[in-house]
Design a protein around this motif. Structure first.
Motif, PDB file in Angstrom:
ATOM      1  N   ILE A 179      34.542  46.780  34.388  1.00  0.00           N
ATOM      2  CA  ILE A 179      34.001  45.496  33.902  1.00  0.00           C
ATOM      3  C   ILE A 179      32.484  45.440  34.137  1.00  0.00           C
ATOM      4  O   ILE A 179      31.932  44.384  34.406  1.00  0.00           O
ATOM      5  CB  ILE A 179      34.711  44.312  34.589  1.00  0.00           C
ATOM      6  N   CYS A 204      38.584  48.219  44.805  1.00  0.00           N
ATOM      7  CA  CYS A 204      38.502  47.213  43.761  1.00  0.00           C
ATOM      8  C   CYS A 204      39.476  47.535  42.611  1.00  0.00           C
ATOM      9  O   CYS A 204      39.556  48.678  42.162  1.00  0.00           O
ATOM     10  CB  CYS A 204      37.075  47.166  43.226  1.00  0.00           C
ATOM     11  N   ASP A 239      28.914  33.501  39.844  1.00  0.00           N
ATOM     12  CA  ASP A 239      30.133  34.132  39.325  1.00  0.00           C
ATOM     13  C   ASP A 239      31.096  33.097  38.755  1.00  0.00           C
ATOM     14  O   ASP A 239      31.152  31.963  39.232  1.00  0.00           O
ATOM     15  CB  ASP A 239      30.851  34.898  40.455  1.00  0.00           C
ATOM     16  N   ARG A 251      36.910  33.856  34.727  1.00  0.00           N
ATOM     17  CA  ARG A 251      36.594  34.991  33.853  1.00  0.00           C
ATOM     18  C   ARG A 251      36.858  36.321  34.578  1.00  0.00           C
ATOM     19  O   ARG A 251      37.426  37.253  34.012  1.00  0.00           O
ATOM     20  CB  ARG A 251      35.123  34.900  33.396  1.00  0.00           C
ATOM     21  N   LEU A 252      36.460  36.390  35.835  1.00  0.00           N
ATOM     22  CA  LEU A 252      36.654  37.642  36.581  1.00  0.00           C
ATOM     23  C   LEU A 252      38.146  37.934  36.755  1.00  0.00           C
ATOM     24  O   LEU A 252      38.579  39.086  36.630  1.00  0.00           O
ATOM     25  CB  LEU A 252      35.949  37.563  37.946  1.00  0.00           C
ATOM     26  N   GLU A 285      30.181  42.739  33.007  1.00  0.00           N
ATOM     27  CA  GLU A 285      30.473  41.390  33.514  1.00  0.00           C
ATOM     28  C   GLU A 285      30.790  41.402  35.007  1.00  0.00           C
ATOM     29  O   GLU A 285      31.469  40.516  35.515  1.00  0.00           O
ATOM     30  CB  GLU A 285      31.642  40.777  32.730  1.00  0.00           C
ATOM     31  N   ARG A 286      30.334  42.419  35.701  1.00  0.00           N
ATOM     32  CA  ARG A 286      30.678  42.555  37.122  1.00  0.00           C
ATOM     33  C   ARG A 286      30.083  41.398  37.940  1.00  0.00           C
ATOM     34  O   ARG A 286      29.089  40.783  37.530  1.00  0.00           O
ATOM     35  CB  ARG A 286      30.192  43.907  37.664  1.00  0.00           C
ATOM     36  N   PRO A 287      30.694  41.119  39.102  1.00  0.00           N
ATOM     37  CA  PRO A 287      30.209  40.005  39.928  1.00  0.00           C
ATOM     38  C   PRO A 287      28.765  40.201  40.402  1.00  0.00           C
ATOM     39  O   PRO A 287      28.263  41.324  40.473  1.00  0.00           O
ATOM     40  CB  PRO A 287      31.161  40.007  41.130  1.00  0.00           C
ATOM     41  N   LEU A 316      32.543  36.307  46.307  1.00  0.00           N
ATOM     42  CA  LEU A 316      31.899  35.884  45.058  1.00  0.00           C
ATOM     43  C   LEU A 316      30.669  35.057  45.393  1.00  0.00           C
ATOM     44  O   LEU A 316      30.581  34.467  46.464  1.00  0.00           O
ATOM     45  CB  LEU A 316      32.861  35.059  44.196  1.00  0.00           C
ATOM     46  N   LEU A 366      40.147  41.284  37.988  1.00  0.00           N
ATOM     47  CA  LEU A 366      39.718  41.327  39.385  1.00  0.00           C
ATOM     48  C   LEU A 366      40.684  40.460  40.206  1.00  0.00           C
ATOM     49  O   LEU A 366      40.884  39.284  39.888  1.00  0.00           O
ATOM     50  CB  LEU A 366      38.293  40.775  39.475  1.00  0.00           C
ATOM     51  N   CYS A 374      39.158  46.882  39.666  1.00  0.00           N
ATOM     52  CA  CYS A 374      38.443  47.216  38.420  1.00  0.00           C
ATOM     53  C   CYS A 374      37.740  48.567  38.486  1.00  0.00           C
ATOM     54  O   CYS A 374      36.983  48.911  37.580  1.00  0.00           O
ATOM     55  CB  CYS A 374      37.435  46.117  38.099  1.00  0.00           C
TER      56      CYS A 374
END
Ligand code: SF4
Ligand code: SF4
Length: 181
Positions: free
Chosen positions: A67, A57, A32, A36-37, A70-72, A28, A42, A59
């Motif tokens: 996601i 992953c 980030d 939330r992740l 809102e991805r990292p 991360l 995640l 996700c």
């Protein structure tokens, strides 16, 4: 082709930067928000400030990121060399997709050889699956086991060459572009 259009046209056919083929884990970054992740599904590991998520992953749905909006941060900024070259117009979409198809066929051969070798850790990223399979004791008196091992090594070598050449090699800057001082 615009960067986002190129990604939309190519990435759903590939997925190598999400499915454990190119990377084992992703750290991360400062922007980030781990809570939330994690809420988004995640799976995070490691102490605060040094958290990372493993690949494949959790996700990734096999084609797309669940996601995406809102991805990292690291996922937002990563662009493999194949996609960069497509975005810069150095290759066309048909050629880029052909390279992805070739790499996916090579990946399938690695998976098939892994399965024949028992694939002791199928949930791990590809390089660790291969390492685990190769670490298993080999009965040299068993010609089938030796042939499977050879097949796995050859398949990995071919895939690694393609990934190195087309996905990971640095891309030269387009002519006329300047580095930021
Ligand atoms: S490895 Fe490249 S082409 Fe494949 S999904 Fe990732 S960015 Fe897209
Ligand atoms: S969060 Fe999304 S973009 Fe990032 S590795 Fe996972 S599936 Fe890929």
């Amino acid at each position: 082709m615009s960067p986002s259009r190129a990604a939309r046209a190519l990435c759903p056919h590939c997925g190598f930067c999400c499915n454990g083929v190119l990377f084992g884990d992703v750290r991360l970054r400062p922007g980030d928000v781990p809570e939330r992740l994690a809420q988004l599904g995640l799976g995070l590991h490691g102490p605060p400030g040094r958290q990372r998520f493993l690949q494949p992953c959790s996700c990734f749905d096999g084609r797309l990121c669940r996601i995406y909006a809102e991805r990292p941060e690291r996922c937002r900024t990563f662009t493999c060399s194949l996609l960069q070259r497509l975005q810069q117009g150095r290759i066309d979409l048909t050629t880029a997709r052909g390279i992805v198809t070739q790499a996916r066929e090579q990946w399938a051969r690695v998976l098939e050889a892994l399965r024949s070798a028992g694939d002791p850790a199928p949930h791990l990223p590809l390089h660790r699956r291969v390492a685990r399979a190769l670490a298993e004791p080999l009965d040299l008196a068993d010609p089938r086991a030796a042939a499977t091992r050879r097949r796995l090594l050859l398949a990995v070598q071919r895939l690694a060459r393609t990934l190195e050449r087309h996905f990971l090699a640095p891309v030269r800057k387009p002519r006329g572009s300047q580095s930021r001082p």
